[in-house]
Design an enzyme around this catalytic site. Sequence first.
Site, PDB file in Angstrom:
ATOM      1  N   GLY A 250       3.859   0.897  -7.110  1.00 18.97           N
ATOM      2  CA  GLY A 250       4.852   1.337  -6.140  1.00 18.97           C
ATOM      3  C   GLY A 250       5.948   2.214  -6.707  1.00 18.97           C
ATOM      4  O   GLY A 250       6.818   2.670  -5.963  1.00 18.97           O
TER       5      GLY A 250
ATOM      6  N   TYR B 216     -10.969  -2.956  -6.485  1.00 20.24           N
ATOM      7  CA  TYR B 216     -10.820  -2.837  -5.038  1.00 20.24           C
ATOM      8  C   TYR B 216     -11.869  -3.669  -4.304  1.00 20.24           C
ATOM      9  O   TYR B 216     -13.031  -3.767  -4.729  1.00 20.24           O
ATOM     10  CB  TYR B 216     -10.973  -1.383  -4.591  1.00 20.24           C
ATOM     11  CG  TYR B 216      -9.827  -0.487  -4.969  1.00 20.24           C
ATOM     12  CD1 TYR B 216      -8.523  -0.790  -4.592  1.00 20.24           C
ATOM     13  CD2 TYR B 216     -10.045   0.689  -5.690  1.00 20.24           C
ATOM     14  CE1 TYR B 216      -7.469   0.049  -4.926  1.00 20.24           C
ATOM     15  CE2 TYR B 216      -8.997   1.535  -6.020  1.00 20.24           C
ATOM     16  CZ  TYR B 216      -7.714   1.201  -5.639  1.00 20.24           C
ATOM     17  OH  TYR B 216      -6.675   2.031  -5.966  1.00 20.24           O
TER      18      TYR B 216
ATOM     19  N   GLY C 115       0.862  -1.177   0.000  1.00 23.76           N
ATOM     20  CA  GLY C 115       0.000   0.000   0.000  1.00 23.76           C
ATOM     21  C   GLY C 115       0.894   1.221   0.000  1.00 23.76           C
ATOM     22  O   GLY C 115       2.043   1.153   0.463  1.00 23.76           O
TER      23      GLY C 115
ATOM     24  N   ASP D 185       5.656   5.629  -5.147  1.00 27.46           N
ATOM     25  CA  ASP D 185       5.991   5.545  -3.721  1.00 27.46           C
ATOM     26  C   ASP D 185       7.499   5.439  -3.530  1.00 27.46           C
ATOM     27  O   ASP D 185       8.045   5.963  -2.549  1.00 27.46           O
ATOM     28  CB  ASP D 185       5.309   4.334  -3.090  1.00 27.46           C
ATOM     29  CG  ASP D 185       3.803   4.360  -3.242  1.00 27.46           C
ATOM     30  OD1 ASP D 185       3.222   5.459  -3.153  1.00 27.46           O
ATOM     31  OD2 ASP D 185       3.205   3.299  -3.471  1.00 27.46           O
TER      32      ASP D 185
ATOM     33  N   TYR E  98      -7.140  -5.932  -2.845  1.00 28.08           N
ATOM     34  CA  TYR E  98      -7.461  -5.539  -4.209  1.00 28.08           C
ATOM     35  C   TYR E  98      -6.875  -6.536  -5.192  1.00 28.08           C
ATOM     36  O   TYR E  98      -5.902  -7.224  -4.903  1.00 28.08           O
ATOM     37  CB  TYR E  98      -7.012  -4.112  -4.520  1.00 28.08           C
ATOM     38  CG  TYR E  98      -5.527  -3.880  -4.715  1.00 28.08           C
ATOM     39  CD1 TYR E  98      -4.992  -3.690  -5.988  1.00 28.08           C
ATOM     40  CD2 TYR E  98      -4.667  -3.783  -3.619  1.00 28.08           C
ATOM     41  CE1 TYR E  98      -3.641  -3.430  -6.162  1.00 28.08           C
ATOM     42  CE2 TYR E  98      -3.321  -3.522  -3.786  1.00 28.08           C
ATOM     43  CZ  TYR E  98      -2.814  -3.348  -5.067  1.00 28.08           C
ATOM     44  OH  TYR E  98      -1.470  -3.092  -5.233  1.00 28.08           O
TER      45      TYR E  98
ATOM     46  N   ARG F  46      -7.569   8.904  -6.504  1.00 27.22           N
ATOM     47  CA  ARG F  46      -8.107   7.603  -6.916  1.00 27.22           C
ATOM     48  C   ARG F  46      -9.597   7.759  -7.192  1.00 27.22           C
ATOM     49  O   ARG F  46     -10.410   7.877  -6.270  1.00 27.22           O
ATOM     50  CB  ARG F  46      -7.888   6.547  -5.825  1.00 27.22           C
ATOM     51  CG  ARG F  46      -6.417   6.227  -5.555  1.00 27.22           C
ATOM     52  CD  ARG F  46      -5.788   5.493  -6.737  1.00 27.22           C
ATOM     53  NE  ARG F  46      -4.425   5.076  -6.443  1.00 27.22           N
ATOM     54  CZ  ARG F  46      -3.336   5.792  -6.727  1.00 27.22           C
ATOM     55  NH1 ARG F  46      -3.472   6.985  -7.311  1.00 27.22           N
ATOM     56  NH2 ARG F  46      -2.135   5.325  -6.457  1.00 27.22           N
TER      57      ARG F  46
ATOM     58  N   ARG G 245     -12.071  -3.158  -0.547  1.00 24.65           N
ATOM     59  CA  ARG G 245     -11.506  -2.595   0.685  1.00 24.65           C
ATOM     60  C   ARG G 245     -12.536  -1.883   1.548  1.00 24.65           C
ATOM     61  O   ARG G 245     -12.183  -1.293   2.566  1.00 24.65           O
ATOM     62  CB  ARG G 245     -10.351  -1.655   0.344  1.00 24.65           C
ATOM     63  CG  ARG G 245     -10.746  -0.455  -0.484  1.00 24.65           C
ATOM     64  CD  ARG G 245      -9.596   0.184  -1.238  1.00 24.65           C
ATOM     65  NE  ARG G 245      -8.525   0.692  -0.419  1.00 24.65           N
ATOM     66  CZ  ARG G 245      -7.459   1.335  -0.913  1.00 24.65           C
ATOM     67  NH1 ARG G 245      -7.356   1.531  -2.238  1.00 24.65           N
ATOM     68  NH2 ARG G 245      -6.512   1.785  -0.114  1.00 24.65           N
TER      69      ARG G 245
ATOM     70  N   GLU H 281       1.583   4.056   1.573  1.00 23.83           N
ATOM     71  CA  GLU H 281       2.358   4.555   2.708  1.00 23.83           C
ATOM     72  C   GLU H 281       3.278   3.478   3.279  1.00 23.83           C
ATOM     73  O   GLU H 281       4.377   3.771   3.749  1.00 23.83           O
ATOM     74  CB  GLU H 281       1.411   5.080   3.782  1.00 23.83           C
ATOM     75  CG  GLU H 281       0.491   6.200   3.294  1.00 23.83           C
ATOM     76  CD  GLU H 281      -0.754   5.687   2.566  1.00 23.83           C
ATOM     77  OE1 GLU H 281      -1.524   6.527   2.075  1.00 23.83           O
ATOM     78  OE2 GLU H 281      -0.953   4.450   2.479  1.00 23.83           O
TER      79      GLU H 281
END
Length: 340
Positions: free
Chosen positions: A278, A105, A35, A281, A90, A170, A107, A37
């Site tokens: 990612g 998704y 994810g 990120d 997901y 998103r 979630r 973060e």
Amino acid sequence: MSKKVVTFGEIMMRLTPPENQRFIQTDEFNVIYGGGEANVAVSCANYGLDAYFVTKLPENPFGQAALNEVRRYGVKTDYIARGGKRLGKYFCESGASQRSSNVIYDRAHSAIAEANSDDFNWDEIFSEAEWYHVTGITPALSEKMSEVTIESVKKAQEYDVTVSCDLNFRSKLWSQEEAKRVMSEVMEYVDVCIANEEDAEMTFGIESGSDIESGDINIEGYKDVAQQLIDRFDVDMVGSHLRVSHNASVNDWVVVLYDGEEFVKSTEYRVHIVDRVGGGDSFAGALIYSQLSGKDLQETVEFGAAASALKQSIPGDFNHMTLEEVEAIAEGPASGRVKR
């Protein structure tokens, strides 16, 4: 480098058909935990920072597996709350050539989406912290998470912690109107904004002149996007990766950064993608490390571009490149030759 970095958000179970299969043809899924973060926290830990990931996970084997996954890469989990009914997940169908990737998704009602303010002791969390990273994904999970995210950035400012925010719009989670309302308040407490052209346009209506669908990226136009974000929210720095997508398998990749005076651009990489999830990120984690280690703007974008390009050669959400491996690419040739 024992500098405390905190990230806050959702970690999910990602289910991906093997070997680029489509959802309708596969009879098995590879399981990956990740994810936005959490991905940033893993990168920061890889570079030697004291990285803490904050979330809420259910007291079941899936919640424990997610916690174990970040812990195994050196991320500290002291502030993770436990409770709730489910871990978000997901499904990700990996694209190839002219076929785009696709995400579905599952979630809703996850533990973090239904978490409350009292699940997180921000005074303890921000004690001795130097950097706090959030994204636009977390407040999009629920009205509760919008409130908790805003509370967290306010508290970070009280503790004089540098706050970075990746807008990460998103459309499958919330509307542009909702994003603008919530993120406008979050941004009042942000020092470093990460936003690609699409995020800036979808969240705040700021256009760069790029045509994302055709791959026509206006790098100079991004400087104007960054200037508008600086003027509107008084942030210190705005940066992003910029992706020229030739197809789902081959992208050109460059990183830019602007502090209101100096606009810098990294080396451009041609990336043959193994897994694009990612990539952004990885840039965020590299930016945090670079700024905390005293790199200048040009050094920051070179390190960030190398890190995020390399990540896309690795399956999964996390960037498993070491500090030395990233620096070797940032400072030298990226030929991909076998090391003997």
